[in-house]
Design an enzyme around this catalytic site. Structure first.
Site, PDB file in Angstrom:
ATOM      1  N   TRP A  72      47.495  39.767  40.828  1.00 55.92           N
ATOM      2  CA  TRP A  72      47.502  41.188  40.506  1.00 55.92           C
ATOM      3  C   TRP A  72      48.583  41.859  41.331  1.00 55.92           C
ATOM      4  O   TRP A  72      48.729  41.531  42.523  1.00 55.92           O
ATOM      5  CB  TRP A  72      46.133  41.783  40.878  1.00 55.92           C
ATOM      6  CG  TRP A  72      45.969  43.253  40.649  1.00 55.92           C
ATOM      7  CD1 TRP A  72      45.441  43.854  39.541  1.00 55.92           C
ATOM      8  CD2 TRP A  72      46.289  44.322  41.556  1.00 55.92           C
ATOM      9  NE1 TRP A  72      45.431  45.218  39.692  1.00 55.92           N
ATOM     10  CE2 TRP A  72      45.955  45.541  40.933  1.00 55.92           C
ATOM     11  CE3 TRP A  72      46.842  44.370  42.838  1.00 55.92           C
ATOM     12  CZ2 TRP A  72      46.137  46.774  41.532  1.00 55.92           C
ATOM     13  CZ3 TRP A  72      47.042  45.608  43.449  1.00 55.92           C
ATOM     14  CH2 TRP A  72      46.686  46.794  42.803  1.00 55.92           C
TER      15      TRP A  72
ATOM     16  N   SER B   7      46.646  34.700  44.605  1.00 52.44           N
ATOM     17  CA  SER B   7      45.974  35.960  44.909  1.00 52.44           C
ATOM     18  C   SER B   7      44.747  36.154  44.015  1.00 52.44           C
ATOM     19  O   SER B   7      43.778  35.409  44.104  1.00 52.44           O
ATOM     20  CB  SER B   7      46.972  37.114  44.770  1.00 52.44           C
ATOM     21  OG  SER B   7      46.494  38.285  45.351  1.00 52.44           O
ATOM     22  N   MET B   8      44.758  37.105  43.110  1.00 54.23           N
ATOM     23  CA  MET B   8      43.624  37.309  42.213  1.00 54.23           C
ATOM     24  C   MET B   8      43.373  36.094  41.333  1.00 54.23           C
ATOM     25  O   MET B   8      42.235  35.817  40.940  1.00 54.23           O
ATOM     26  CB  MET B   8      43.869  38.533  41.330  1.00 54.23           C
ATOM     27  CG  MET B   8      42.698  38.858  40.419  1.00 54.23           C
ATOM     28  SD  MET B   8      43.004  40.267  39.370  1.00 54.23           S
ATOM     29  CE  MET B   8      41.393  40.427  38.616  1.00 54.23           C
TER      30      MET B   8
ATOM     31  N   ASP C 231      50.592  37.624  56.100  1.00 51.80           N
ATOM     32  CA  ASP C 231      50.107  38.302  54.891  1.00 51.80           C
ATOM     33  C   ASP C 231      49.455  39.633  55.268  1.00 51.80           C
ATOM     34  O   ASP C 231      48.459  39.662  55.982  1.00 51.80           O
ATOM     35  CB  ASP C 231      49.110  37.393  54.168  1.00 51.80           C
ATOM     36  CG  ASP C 231      48.790  37.875  52.761  1.00 51.80           C
ATOM     37  OD1 ASP C 231      48.768  39.098  52.532  1.00 51.80           O
ATOM     38  OD2 ASP C 231      48.533  37.013  51.895  1.00 51.80           O
TER      39      ASP C 231
ATOM     40  N   HIS D 187      52.528  37.902  51.801  1.00 54.62           N
ATOM     41  CA  HIS D 187      51.684  37.607  50.634  1.00 54.62           C
ATOM     42  C   HIS D 187      52.507  36.980  49.505  1.00 54.62           C
ATOM     43  O   HIS D 187      52.082  36.029  48.864  1.00 54.62           O
ATOM     44  CB  HIS D 187      51.023  38.899  50.148  1.00 54.62           C
ATOM     45  CG  HIS D 187      49.914  38.697  49.168  1.00 54.62           C
ATOM     46  ND1 HIS D 187      48.722  38.088  49.495  1.00 54.62           N
ATOM     47  CD2 HIS D 187      49.817  39.028  47.847  1.00 54.62           C
ATOM     48  CE1 HIS D 187      47.931  38.063  48.439  1.00 54.62           C
ATOM     49  NE2 HIS D 187      48.571  38.614  47.423  1.00 54.62           N
TER      50      HIS D 187
END
Length: 288
Positions: free
Chosen positions: A34, A100-101, A228, A257
């Site tokens: 995301w 991530s997501m 991150d 990230h």
């Protein structure tokens, strides 16, 4: 290389998912984070194809070129979309890679669909087990962080996209990401559904995958950057690695990230090593 649309019959309606399928070797499916789309995997896709893999990237509903159904954004639906994609392409011995997501989507798929067709996982810059600060996650994000993100999107989503893109690479000491590349990544955020953006923030605030991780028993690579600032490693990657029974943990020193871009070559090498791992499965110990 092929670019196709697939109609996915989900719980509530027909949803069209956009995906790209190229190559002929070991299948690798990459789930984006995301608020981006499949394009963020450009470097890893090229490296995997170059080494003889079959690579599938796709846009999550609400993002990229996929459908944007109203009131239809939660992890169960995301996992079901992924399940239908794997079945549609009849993929087996799959290496699933999430960023991530995308890690949450993959973990939910492994539990909800019993890990069918999947032999290996790579969980990159994870938001799993949970992002929100709690008694069990002292290093998580305060609730105000999520509320502020949602307010900023409602106020000026394009300004939010610009600041979030900067945060994605904040701490990258060598400044390996050009301004042009940042603008390209920002354009992916600009193109996303506003409803999907806001719904996913609510998921970040609420979701806790801790109890689901005990159901994952395939070889798993966890990659996270120590720098991150979106998903702090102490709250996510480090905890995730401790909870998985079969795990190789790679902490990239000072990586932000967005390490898919800043550490693209290193990440691609780690993914290729994982793909070559024999598809063994470790079963949970029997109980009396």
């Amino acid at each position: 290389m092929s670019k196709l649309d697939v109609e996915v019959d989900t719980l509530d309606r027909h949803v069209e998912l956009f995906y790209e399928d190229a190559g002929y070797g070991f299948p690798v499916v990459l789930s984006h984070g995301w608020p981006f789309d499949h394009g963020t995997w450009e470097e890893q896709r090229a490296a995997l194809l170059d080494k003889g893999c079959r690579v599938i990237t796709y846009d999550r509903r609400g993002f990229g070129a996929s459908s944007r159904p109203q009131g239809s954004y939660d992890y169960n639906r995301f996992a079901d979309d992924l399940a239908v994609l794997l079945q549609h392409l009849d993929l087996r011995d799959v290496t699933l890679v999430g960023f991530s997501m995308g890690v949450g989507e993959i973990v939910r798929y492994m539990v909800r669909h019993l890990g069918q067709r999947v032999s290996r996982l790579a969980l990159v810059s994870s938001i799993v087990p949970s992002l929100r600060r709690s008694a069990d996650n002292a290093d998580g994000l305060d609730e105000l962080v999520f509320l502020r993100m949602a307010a900023d999107i409602r106020s000026d989503r394009y300004e939010f996209a610009s600041r979030f893109t900067d945060l994605l690479f904040e701490g990258d000491r060598e400044s390996t990401v050009s301004e042009a590349q940042k603008r390209w990544i920002q354009s992916q955020i600009n193109d996303a559904s506003t409803e999907a953006l806001l719904a996913c923030i609510q998921l970040f605030q609420e979701a806790d995958f801790t109890s689901e991780l005990q159901n994952i028993h395939v070889p798993t690579l966890v990659v996270h950057g120590t720098g991150d600032r979106i998903a702090p490693i102490a709250a996510t990657g480090a905890r995730l690695a401790q909870m998985l029974p079969v795990c190789v943990y790679e902490a990239y020193q000072d990586a932000p990230h967005g390490l898919f871009a800043t550490h693209a070559e290193q990440l691609s090498a780690n993914l290729l090593e994982l793909v070559r791992t024999p598809p063994t499965v470790t079963l949970p110990a029997a109980t009396a």
